[in-house]
Design an enzyme around this catalytic site. Structure first.
Site, PDB file in Angstrom:
ATOM      1  N   GLY A 228       0.796  -1.297   0.272  1.00  0.00           N
ATOM      2  CA  GLY A 228      -0.175  -0.009  -0.017  1.00  0.00           C
ATOM      3  C   GLY A 228       0.881   1.258  -0.124  1.00  0.00           C
ATOM      4  O   GLY A 228       0.193   2.357   0.454  1.00  0.00           O
ATOM      5  N   SER A 229       2.071   1.243  -0.475  1.00  0.00           N
ATOM      6  CA  SER A 229       2.937   2.518  -0.431  1.00  0.00           C
ATOM      7  C   SER A 229       2.119   3.722  -1.535  1.00  0.00           C
ATOM      8  O   SER A 229       2.123   4.723  -1.310  1.00  0.00           O
ATOM      9  CB  SER A 229       4.195   2.275  -0.882  1.00  0.00           C
ATOM     10  OG  SER A 229       4.224   1.980  -2.307  1.00  0.00           O
ATOM     11  N   ASN A 230       1.655   2.932  -2.629  1.00  0.00           N
ATOM     12  CA  ASN A 230       0.860   4.063  -3.472  1.00  0.00           C
ATOM     13  C   ASN A 230      -0.321   4.501  -3.006  1.00  0.00           C
ATOM     14  O   ASN A 230      -0.655   5.679  -3.046  1.00  0.00           O
ATOM     15  CB  ASN A 230       0.635   3.323  -4.669  1.00  0.00           C
ATOM     16  CG  ASN A 230       1.722   3.233  -5.752  1.00  0.00           C
ATOM     17  OD1 ASN A 230       2.160   4.323  -6.337  1.00  0.00           O
ATOM     18  ND2 ASN A 230       2.499   2.144  -5.736  1.00  0.00           N
TER      19      ASN A 230
ATOM     20  N   LYS B  80     -16.957 -13.815  -9.421  1.00  0.00           N
ATOM     21  CA  LYS B  80     -16.265 -12.466  -9.514  1.00  0.00           C
ATOM     22  C   LYS B  80     -17.399 -11.476  -9.578  1.00  0.00           C
ATOM     23  O   LYS B  80     -17.410 -10.275  -9.209  1.00  0.00           O
ATOM     24  CB  LYS B  80     -15.416 -12.328 -10.782  1.00  0.00           C
ATOM     25  CG  LYS B  80     -14.761 -11.012 -10.721  1.00  0.00           C
ATOM     26  CD  LYS B  80     -13.998 -10.703 -12.138  1.00  0.00           C
ATOM     27  CE  LYS B  80     -12.431 -11.463 -12.191  1.00  0.00           C
ATOM     28  NZ  LYS B  80     -11.391 -10.922 -11.915  1.00  0.00           N
TER      29      LYS B  80
ATOM     30  N   MET C 294      -3.922  -7.055  -7.490  1.00  0.00           N
ATOM     31  CA  MET C 294      -3.374  -8.108  -8.159  1.00  0.00           C
ATOM     32  C   MET C 294      -4.718  -8.795  -8.817  1.00  0.00           C
ATOM     33  O   MET C 294      -4.581 -10.018  -8.612  1.00  0.00           O
ATOM     34  CB  MET C 294      -2.352  -8.788  -7.652  1.00  0.00           C
ATOM     35  CG  MET C 294      -1.241  -8.100  -7.132  1.00  0.00           C
ATOM     36  SD  MET C 294      -0.438  -7.027  -8.627  1.00  0.00           S
ATOM     37  CE  MET C 294       1.287  -6.734  -8.073  1.00  0.00           C
ATOM     38  N   ARG C 295      -5.724  -8.178  -9.354  1.00  0.00           N
ATOM     39  CA  ARG C 295      -6.675  -9.098  -9.883  1.00  0.00           C
ATOM     40  C   ARG C 295      -7.253  -8.428 -11.141  1.00  0.00           C
ATOM     41  O   ARG C 295      -7.405  -7.024 -11.113  1.00  0.00           O
ATOM     42  CB  ARG C 295      -7.647  -8.892  -8.754  1.00  0.00           C
ATOM     43  CG  ARG C 295      -8.695 -10.017  -8.769  1.00  0.00           C
ATOM     44  CD  ARG C 295      -9.373 -10.045  -7.453  1.00  0.00           C
ATOM     45  NE  ARG C 295      -8.705 -10.880  -6.461  1.00  0.00           N
ATOM     46  CZ  ARG C 295      -8.615 -12.130  -6.524  1.00  0.00           C
ATOM     47  NH1 ARG C 295      -9.325 -12.879  -7.356  1.00  0.00           N
ATOM     48  NH2 ARG C 295      -7.661 -12.634  -5.491  1.00  0.00           N
TER      49      ARG C 295
ATOM     50  N   ILE D 297     -10.078  -7.067 -13.503  1.00  0.00           N
ATOM     51  CA  ILE D 297     -11.264  -6.224 -13.262  1.00  0.00           C
ATOM     52  C   ILE D 297     -12.338  -6.859 -14.109  1.00  0.00           C
ATOM     53  O   ILE D 297     -12.116  -7.080 -15.350  1.00  0.00           O
ATOM     54  CB  ILE D 297     -11.142  -4.791 -13.496  1.00  0.00           C
ATOM     55  CG1 ILE D 297     -10.166  -3.979 -12.557  1.00  0.00           C
ATOM     56  CG2 ILE D 297     -12.688  -4.066 -13.236  1.00  0.00           C
ATOM     57  CD1 ILE D 297     -10.635  -4.216 -11.103  1.00  0.00           C
TER      58      ILE D 297
ATOM     59  N   ASN E 126      -4.732   2.372 -13.469  1.00  0.00           N
ATOM     60  CA  ASN E 126      -3.919   1.321 -12.836  1.00  0.00           C
ATOM     61  C   ASN E 126      -2.551   1.889 -13.012  1.00  0.00           C
ATOM     62  O   ASN E 126      -2.176   2.690 -13.906  1.00  0.00           O
ATOM     63  CB  ASN E 126      -4.050   0.176 -13.501  1.00  0.00           C
ATOM     64  CG  ASN E 126      -3.027  -1.138 -12.838  1.00  0.00           C
ATOM     65  OD1 ASN E 126      -2.999  -1.054 -11.639  1.00  0.00           O
ATOM     66  ND2 ASN E 126      -2.406  -1.834 -13.478  1.00  0.00           N
TER      67      ASN E 126
ATOM     68  N   HIS F 196       1.321   0.380 -13.201  1.00  0.00           N
ATOM     69  CA  HIS F 196       2.198  -0.795 -13.674  1.00  0.00           C
ATOM     70  C   HIS F 196       3.833  -0.413 -13.608  1.00  0.00           C
ATOM     71  O   HIS F 196       4.072   0.714 -14.345  1.00  0.00           O
ATOM     72  CB  HIS F 196       1.649  -1.357 -14.808  1.00  0.00           C
ATOM     73  CG  HIS F 196       2.266  -2.538 -15.008  1.00  0.00           C
ATOM     74  ND1 HIS F 196       2.276  -3.804 -14.342  1.00  0.00           N
ATOM     75  CD2 HIS F 196       3.552  -2.928 -15.898  1.00  0.00           C
ATOM     76  CE1 HIS F 196       2.743  -4.881 -14.754  1.00  0.00           C
ATOM     77  NE2 HIS F 196       3.671  -4.409 -15.826  1.00  0.00           N
TER      78      HIS F 196
HETATM   79  C1  GAR Z   1       3.494  -1.243  -7.483  1.00  0.00           C
HETATM   80  O1  GAR Z   1       4.657  -1.204  -7.880  1.00  0.00           O
HETATM   81  C2  GAR Z   1       2.451  -1.345  -8.623  1.00  0.00           C
HETATM   82  O2  GAR Z   1       2.968  -0.600  -9.663  1.00  0.00           O
HETATM   83  C3  GAR Z   1       2.394  -2.896  -8.839  1.00  0.00           C
HETATM   84  O3  GAR Z   1       2.307  -3.276  -7.514  1.00  0.00           O
HETATM   85  C4  GAR Z   1       3.334  -2.496  -6.603  1.00  0.00           C
HETATM   86  C5  GAR Z   1       2.316  -2.387  -5.297  1.00  0.00           C
HETATM   87  O4  GAR Z   1       3.038  -1.380  -4.362  1.00  0.00           O
HETATM   88  N1  GAR Z   1       1.397  -3.107  -9.818  1.00  0.00           N
HETATM   89  C6  GAR Z   1       1.511  -4.174 -10.636  1.00  0.00           C
HETATM   90  O5  GAR Z   1       2.436  -4.692 -10.669  1.00  0.00           O
HETATM   91  C7  GAR Z   1       0.208  -4.291 -11.420  1.00  0.00           C
HETATM   92  N2  GAR Z   1       0.378  -5.182 -12.484  1.00  0.00           N
HETATM   93  P1  GAR Z   1       2.288  -0.893  -3.098  1.00  0.00           P
HETATM   94  O6  GAR Z   1       1.522  -1.885  -2.690  1.00  0.00           O
HETATM   95  O7  GAR Z   1       3.510  -0.434  -2.427  1.00  0.00           O
HETATM   96  O8  GAR Z   1       1.579   0.375  -3.863  1.00  0.00           O
END
Ligand code: GAR
Length: 186
Positions: free
Chosen positions: A12-14, A65, A90-91, A93, A107, A109
């Protein structure tokens, strides 16, 4: 003031970057709902400590789903959510959510899409030996890491230290996600 939802499955850093930007006024928005499909994920405590409403569910306890997405759509509507930001959710939609929030799901990525889709983009890029890594923000469609690109940022990286690449990538992600959301809700 715009209502956002953030969907996350892990650290959850984003999510934190977006919630912090809402709290300090860089975003004219609030996180009205945090949705998590992994009971026990670190992001849950981060949302709760900020007093943000959470919906944590185990996909396996639903028949389909469509069933859990119907529940999510109800909560999104109740919270008046305008934009859904997937942040390490990671799912894929499904149709129910895509139809209800068409063009309003984005999203982030950790690669320069369309290269290196999937859950291990940074590791895959390093294994390939690329010298430029990057981050992409895109609209979400029914394909894995598919959909029209909104923003990208590249960074040079020489080596195979995945931890360091993730550290740099995350810093870029946090900034680019907040900037991109700010433009979209303007
Ligand atoms: C992030 O780096 C995001 O780009 C990636 O998961 C990480 C989550 O980090 N997403 C994917 O790979 C989507 N295919 P976070 O939980 O620290 O935000």
């Amino acid at each position: 003031m715009h209502n956002l939802a953030v969907f996350a499955s892990g650290t959850g850093s984003n999510f934190e970057a977006i919630a912090d930007a809402c709290a300090d006024g860089r975003l004219d928005a609030r996180v009205a709902l945090m949705v998590c499909d992994k009971p026990g994920a670190a992001v849950i405590a981060k949302a709760e400590s900020r007093g943000i409403q959470t919906f944590v569910f185990n996909p396996k306890s639903y028949p389909s789903k469509a069933a859990y997405e119907t529940e999510i759509v109800r909560l999104l509507n109740d919270a008046g959510v305008e934009l859904i930001c997937l942040a390490g959710y990671m799912r894929i939609i499904g149709d129910v959510l895509l139809k209800a929030y068409e063009g309003r799901i984005i999203n982030i990525h950790p690669s320069l899409l369309p290269a290196f889709k999937g859950a291990h983009a940074v590791e895959d890029a390093l294994a390939y030996g690329v010298k430029v890594l990057g981050v992409t923000i895109h609209y979400v469609n029914s394909e894995l890491d598919g959909g029209r690109i909104i923003a990208q940022k590249a960074y040079e990286f020489d080596g195979d230290d995945a931890e360091e690449a993730h550290r740099i990538g995350h810093e870029i992600e946090h900034q680019l996600y907040v900037e991109t959301i700010a433009k979209l809700i303007k």
